[in-house]
Design an enzyme around this catalytic site. Structure first.
Site: not given
Ligand code: BDR
Ligand code: CA
Length: 321
Positions: A241
């Site tokens: 992400h």
């Molecule tokens: C987000 O949640 C975290 O676990 C990841 O680093 C990312 O920023 C995705 O939903």
């Protein structure tokens, strides 16, 4: 000189990748890292942030430890998406003597805004708590940064509930206040696009062939995320992400953006949902952000791999043609 940026994050493998990409591209000048609870406790995300800077040979970059508690003064639920240590069980392989700065992240953000000259781009790739707390101290803070690029939310999906993404879900009030705080520009990069760049088996194997400290780190650290995705969604891909935020800064043509008004639900069954109004249904045409509607996945991987592994540019370019 590159574009000055500050990354407020909760490392986390994908936050780590955002930092690695930022440090690998001449167009980006990473000034500081701030940490927040998220992919583990604040202690853990802070330790991981320090380790990543050391792994990249950039212990000179200051790291500011931020909030363990959300805007509501409660400890947010952490997320185990990247294993117990937040770095896919690989954290113990990176050692560092580096320590966080004495100043806290919230105080630092207030100071950094004043020193920014309107030039610094702020990234939020964890819960928005630090940024929201800084804005509560200085309401003019959003106007002092160039813009905010945030990983969070989604229009069509969720990973903590059918409608809520983790960063917004963990501190929904913070996300709401930040989105409505009056930044010159906010780019919201949510699950609608970040799910599309999840790391698949072919590129993970290519990382193994490259066999550098960084490629080994990415290969091993992404394994827990891949297993979690397999067990819960039967998708053998690892989450990436946050790295898309920095990729977008380097090459804006990677994303298709739509002007939107975005607000966040703070409680109830839809807690953490980002309500993305593109058509002016309830906002009357008012827009507070740019919503990332689509991503060119091939272009992203070309940028990501050729930036971090420049020495393999030819093979990567041919492979991704
Ligand atoms: C987000 O949640 C975290 O676990 C990841 O680093 C990312 O920023 C995705 O939903
Ligand atoms: Ca994150």
């Amino acid at each position: 000189m590159g574009i000055p940026i500050i990354i407020d994050c909760d490392p986390g493998v994908d936050d780590a990748l955002a930092i690695i990409l930022a440090l690998s591209h001449p167009k980006v000048d990473l000034k500081a890292v701030c940490t927040v609870t998220g992919n583990g406790s604040l202690e853990n995300t802070t330790k991981n942030g320090l380790k990543i800077l050391s792994l990249c040979g950039r212990e000179d970059i200051p790291l500011y430890k931020g909030s363990a508690r959300g805007l509501d003064d409660k400890e947010p639920d952490t997320v185990p998406a990247f294993g117990d240590d937040g770095l896919g069980g690989y954290a113990h392989t990176v050692q560092t003597e580096k320590k966080p700065e004495k100043e806290g992240a919230v105080e630092f953000l207030v100071r950094a805004a004043n020193e920014s000259n309107g030039e610094v781009t702020l990234f939020a790739t964890g819960p928005c708590t630090n940024v929201a707390k800084a804005i509560r101290i200085d309401k003019e803070l959003p106007k002092k940064f160039k813009r905010l690029i945030v990983m969070g939310g989604a229009k069509y999906t969720g990973n903590m509930s059918p409608v809520a993404e983790y960063n917004f879900w963990a501190d929904p009030l913070a996300a709401k206040e930040v989105l409505n705080a009056g930044f010159h520009e906010i780019v919201m990069i949510g699950l609608d696009v970040t799910n599309k760049i999840a790391l698949g088996a072919d590129i993970r194997e290519i990382l193994r062939i490259f066999d550098t400290d960084i490629s080994r780190f990415i290969y091993h650290a992404t394994r827990e995320g891949l297993i979690e995705n397999w067990e819960t969604r039967q998708k053998p891909v690892a989450p990436m992400h946050d790295v898309l935020t920095v990729a977008y800064l380097i090459d804006e043509s990677i994303l298709t953006l739509k002007r939107a008004n975005i607000d966040v639900v703070t409680e109830g069954i839809a807690k953490g949902q980002s309500v993305v109004d593109i058509k002016g249904h309830w906002s009357g045409g008012k827009c507070n952000a740019l919503y990332a509607a689509d991503v060119d996945v091939n272009q992203f991987y070309k940028l990501f791999l050729t930036t971090i592994f420049k020495e393999h540019e030819d093979e990567i370019t041919k492979y991704l043609m």
